[in-house]
Motif scaffolding. Sequence first.
Motif, PDB file in Angstrom:
ATOM      1  N   SER A  99     -37.378 -13.365 -34.775  1.00  0.00           N
ATOM      2  CA  SER A  99     -38.187 -13.981 -35.827  1.00  0.00           C
ATOM      3  C   SER A  99     -38.758 -12.922 -36.761  1.00  0.00           C
ATOM      4  O   SER A  99     -38.768 -13.100 -37.982  1.00  0.00           O
ATOM      5  CB  SER A  99     -39.325 -14.792 -35.200  1.00  0.00           C
ATOM      6  N   LEU A 100     -39.227 -11.797 -36.197  1.00  0.00           N
ATOM      7  CA  LEU A 100     -39.763 -10.713 -37.023  1.00  0.00           C
ATOM      8  C   LEU A 100     -38.695 -10.175 -37.972  1.00  0.00           C
ATOM      9  O   LEU A 100     -38.928 -10.038 -39.177  1.00  0.00           O
ATOM     10  CB  LEU A 100     -40.284  -9.588 -36.130  1.00  0.00           C
ATOM     11  N   ILE A 101     -37.520  -9.867 -37.433  1.00  0.00           N
ATOM     12  CA  ILE A 101     -36.439  -9.320 -38.259  1.00  0.00           C
ATOM     13  C   ILE A 101     -35.990 -10.338 -39.302  1.00  0.00           C
ATOM     14  O   ILE A 101     -35.801 -10.006 -40.478  1.00  0.00           O
ATOM     15  CB  ILE A 101     -35.254  -8.897 -37.369  1.00  0.00           C
ATOM     16  N   SER A 102     -35.834 -11.582 -38.888  1.00  0.00           N
ATOM     17  CA  SER A 102     -35.389 -12.627 -39.817  1.00  0.00           C
ATOM     18  C   SER A 102     -36.380 -12.797 -40.963  1.00  0.00           C
ATOM     19  O   SER A 102     -35.986 -12.970 -42.123  1.00  0.00           O
ATOM     20  CB  SER A 102     -35.225 -13.957 -39.072  1.00  0.00           C
ATOM     21  N   SER A 103     -37.672 -12.756 -40.634  1.00  0.00           N
ATOM     22  CA  SER A 103     -38.686 -12.976 -41.672  1.00  0.00           C
ATOM     23  C   SER A 103     -38.703 -11.846 -42.697  1.00  0.00           C
ATOM     24  O   SER A 103     -39.027 -12.066 -43.868  1.00  0.00           O
ATOM     25  CB  SER A 103     -40.069 -13.109 -41.032  1.00  0.00           C
ATOM     26  N   GLU A 127     -31.625 -15.656 -41.187  1.00  0.00           N
ATOM     27  CA  GLU A 127     -31.780 -15.848 -39.755  1.00  0.00           C
ATOM     28  C   GLU A 127     -30.807 -14.934 -39.005  1.00  0.00           C
ATOM     29  O   GLU A 127     -29.604 -14.931 -39.294  1.00  0.00           O
ATOM     30  CB  GLU A 127     -31.519 -17.309 -39.383  1.00  0.00           C
ATOM     31  N   VAL A 128     -31.323 -14.164 -38.070  1.00  0.00           N
ATOM     32  CA  VAL A 128     -30.482 -13.270 -37.284  1.00  0.00           C
ATOM     33  C   VAL A 128     -30.612 -13.619 -35.807  1.00  0.00           C
ATOM     34  O   VAL A 128     -31.638 -14.126 -35.352  1.00  0.00           O
ATOM     35  CB  VAL A 128     -30.863 -11.784 -37.491  1.00  0.00           C
ATOM     36  N   LYS A 129     -29.569 -13.340 -35.077  1.00  0.00           N
ATOM     37  CA  LYS A 129     -29.532 -13.523 -33.627  1.00  0.00           C
ATOM     38  C   LYS A 129     -29.172 -12.188 -33.002  1.00  0.00           C
ATOM     39  O   LYS A 129     -28.144 -11.593 -33.327  1.00  0.00           O
ATOM     40  CB  LYS A 129     -28.481 -14.570 -33.251  1.00  0.00           C
ATOM     41  N   ILE A 130     -30.037 -11.690 -32.127  1.00  0.00           N
ATOM     42  CA  ILE A 130     -29.793 -10.407 -31.476  1.00  0.00           C
ATOM     43  C   ILE A 130     -28.811 -10.604 -30.329  1.00  0.00           C
ATOM     44  O   ILE A 130     -29.024 -11.440 -29.452  1.00  0.00           O
ATOM     45  CB  ILE A 130     -31.106  -9.807 -30.947  1.00  0.00           C
ATOM     46  N   VAL A 131     -27.738  -9.842 -30.345  1.00  0.00           N
ATOM     47  CA  VAL A 131     -26.743  -9.944 -29.283  1.00  0.00           C
ATOM     48  C   VAL A 131     -26.701  -8.688 -28.416  1.00  0.00           C
ATOM     49  O   VAL A 131     -25.973  -8.640 -27.429  1.00  0.00           O
ATOM     50  CB  VAL A 131     -25.334 -10.223 -29.858  1.00  0.00           C
ATOM     51  N   GLN A 184     -43.185 -14.325 -42.431  1.00  0.00           N
ATOM     52  CA  GLN A 184     -43.296 -12.915 -42.799  1.00  0.00           C
ATOM     53  C   GLN A 184     -44.753 -12.487 -42.852  1.00  0.00           C
ATOM     54  O   GLN A 184     -45.134 -11.453 -42.287  1.00  0.00           O
ATOM     55  CB  GLN A 184     -42.636 -12.672 -44.156  1.00  0.00           C
ATOM     56  N   THR A 185     -45.594 -13.272 -43.513  1.00  0.00           N
ATOM     57  CA  THR A 185     -47.012 -12.960 -43.588  1.00  0.00           C
ATOM     58  C   THR A 185     -47.640 -12.954 -42.202  1.00  0.00           C
ATOM     59  O   THR A 185     -48.478 -12.094 -41.883  1.00  0.00           O
ATOM     60  CB  THR A 185     -47.744 -13.975 -44.482  1.00  0.00           C
ATOM     61  N   ALA A 186     -47.248 -13.902 -41.365  1.00  0.00           N
ATOM     62  CA  ALA A 186     -47.806 -13.983 -40.011  1.00  0.00           C
ATOM     63  C   ALA A 186     -47.506 -12.735 -39.197  1.00  0.00           C
ATOM     64  O   ALA A 186     -48.399 -12.145 -38.570  1.00  0.00           O
ATOM     65  CB  ALA A 186     -47.257 -15.222 -39.299  1.00  0.00           C
ATOM     66  N   TRP A 187     -46.247 -12.288 -39.200  1.00  0.00           N
ATOM     67  CA  TRP A 187     -45.874 -11.119 -38.406  1.00  0.00           C
ATOM     68  C   TRP A 187     -46.516  -9.846 -38.942  1.00  0.00           C
ATOM     69  O   TRP A 187     -46.975  -8.998 -38.169  1.00  0.00           O
ATOM     70  CB  TRP A 187     -44.351 -10.960 -38.369  1.00  0.00           C
ATOM     71  N   LEU A 188     -46.583  -9.703 -40.257  1.00  0.00           N
ATOM     72  CA  LEU A 188     -47.231  -8.525 -40.828  1.00  0.00           C
ATOM     73  C   LEU A 188     -48.724  -8.547 -40.537  1.00  0.00           C
ATOM     74  O   LEU A 188     -49.337  -7.492 -40.303  1.00  0.00           O
ATOM     75  CB  LEU A 188     -46.982  -8.455 -42.333  1.00  0.00           C
ATOM     76  N   SER A 189     -49.309  -9.731 -40.520  1.00  0.00           N
ATOM     77  CA  SER A 189     -50.726  -9.857 -40.178  1.00  0.00           C
ATOM     78  C   SER A 189     -50.960  -9.416 -38.741  1.00  0.00           C
ATOM     79  O   SER A 189     -51.947  -8.735 -38.444  1.00  0.00           O
ATOM     80  CB  SER A 189     -51.194 -11.304 -40.360  1.00  0.00           C
ATOM     81  N   LEU A 190     -50.062  -9.796 -37.849  1.00  0.00           N
ATOM     82  CA  LEU A 190     -50.179  -9.372 -36.451  1.00  0.00           C
ATOM     83  C   LEU A 190     -50.120  -7.851 -36.342  1.00  0.00           C
ATOM     84  O   LEU A 190     -50.940  -7.236 -35.646  1.00  0.00           O
ATOM     85  CB  LEU A 190     -49.060 -10.006 -35.620  1.00  0.00           C
TER      86      LEU A 190
END
Length: 341
Positions: free
Chosen positions: A84-88, A93-97, A234-240
């Motif tokens: 979610s962090l990378i995608s934002s 949308e990315v999926k880590i494999v 994006q704002t949420a993760w950067l806020s964290l």
Amino acid sequence: MTVNYDLQDYQKPTEWSAPPGTEAEAVQLLRKSPELFTGYQAMNRHWRQRFLDFLTGKKSLPLTYDPFFKRIFHPDIHQDRLESLISSQLGVEVKIVGILPNEDSMLSGESFVVMDLLVQISGGGLCAVEIQKQPYAFSEERLSCYSADLLMRQYTRVKGERGKDFTYRDIKKVYVIVIYEKNSKAFSDCLEHYVHYGKTIFDTGLDMDLLQEYCLVSLDVFRNFPYHKPQNRQTAWLSLLATETLADADAWIQIYPWLEEIYQEIAMLRTKPGEVLGMYSEMIRTLDHNTLKLIVEELQQKVEQVQAEKEAALEAERTEKEKTLAELAELKKRLAEVEGK
């Protein structure tokens, strides 16, 4: 920096039934464990205070440092958070494999990062996430080389796997996400933005989708952003990542209730001083190592600058001397002509 995903390194047996309410209580509890108290005293004044501020609930953990970031975004435990962090940040949308080691980098030396993570995403592309404390340590030249390194590592791996069936169409995009905790000079000229996306484009409008893309984030600008921030992931993760106090955490939970689980996870660590102290110790070791290497690089740059200035001065002196000799030769020639008449 070597990536370490073994959480066993951080698991310490010491736990408290409840977190301390004051600094005096925290120090008293630490004294009961010689190992913990020795580790606490080994830190400098700044980090001792930051450690106590966390234990007493005044501040959150510094998530922009490698051990703390990986404790919250560990790909084997919280892959969904990291995706979610990378995608934002990338807007796709990315999926880590898979998680890839950094040791086989084609580059020599280190990038002076305080957090580095390299993942393979769905479709075969690579994405590197970096967090920088010192913006000048991750220059445009270093950023370009880092991206090129990712591309060549992918090329080498895919060509080895595909063999004779390999074509360049098998190579997928590489993304570099760099989060700068401190503002760099480049960001100072565009304070109306805190996230910058980049890729190669042509001035004629030629439509070619090249494989290297960048996302650069300035947390300093984000913290001080004077305009309305969109309420999104994006704002949420950067806020964290930018959270320092529990008051900040409470404010963000009101807007993004799903962050409460993470903040509670951080708060629970107040009863596990051994684990937190282990993370602080690893962070400080990395900082000390990278700081020394950074000082060496800066001194080397100064030496090269002084040498270049000396060479430039010598060149200017040679040029002036040659000019003077040429003028003297011309004057002698004229004098000879006059005397000959």
